[in-house]
Design a protein around this motif. Structure first.
Motif: not given
Length: 129
Positions: A88-104, A112-117
């Motif tokens: 079931f897809p989730l419509n939220m991302c708890p890691f956007q801030g982390l991705e931005f920090a890693l990029q910069h 891209y990244h993936t997350l699966e529970f």
């Protein structure tokens, strides 16, 4: 993202993949494309592999071992039932801030990244009781 030119096969795979409403297997792409043009399954796999390395396609492997591909337009997150295998897809991302920090903070380009529970969905959980 740096623009990399695609081969004709890669462009075709990307175009057909964009038209799919859900992540799609290489075999399904092969069936769809071969209806319109002559192409081999190995060519589909090579195109998908190259498109992944370009950061234009991402994939995930289901519990049944099936690899599904989709165009990188947004990150994908899922909850997957270990009993019935439904995702079931989730419509939220708890890691956007982390991705931005890693990029910069590092010399690393995140495509891209993936997350699966994993757990049990409601109906499967009810069956186990």
């Amino acid at each position: 993202m740096t623009q990399v030119h695609c081969t004709p096969a890669q462009a075709t795979v990307l175009e057909v993949l964009r038209q799919q409403p859900e992540p799609t297997s290489a075999q399904t792409l092969y069936t769809l494309i071969k209806q319109k043009q002559r192409i081999g399954l190995a060519t589909i796999y090579r195109a998908l592999d190259a498109l992944k390395r370009m950061g234009r396609v991402q994939h995930r492997v289901t519990l049944a071992g099936k690899t599904l591909y989709n165009v990188v337009e947004q990150d994908h997150h899922y909850i997957t039932c270990l009993h019935c295998g439904q995702s079931f897809p989730l419509n939220m991302c708890p890691f956007q801030g982390l991705e931005f920090a890693l990029q910069h903070s590092r010399s690393f380009t995140v495509y891209y990244h993936t997350l699966e529970f994993f757990g049990l969905c409601g109906p499967c959980s009810d069956q186990d009781e």
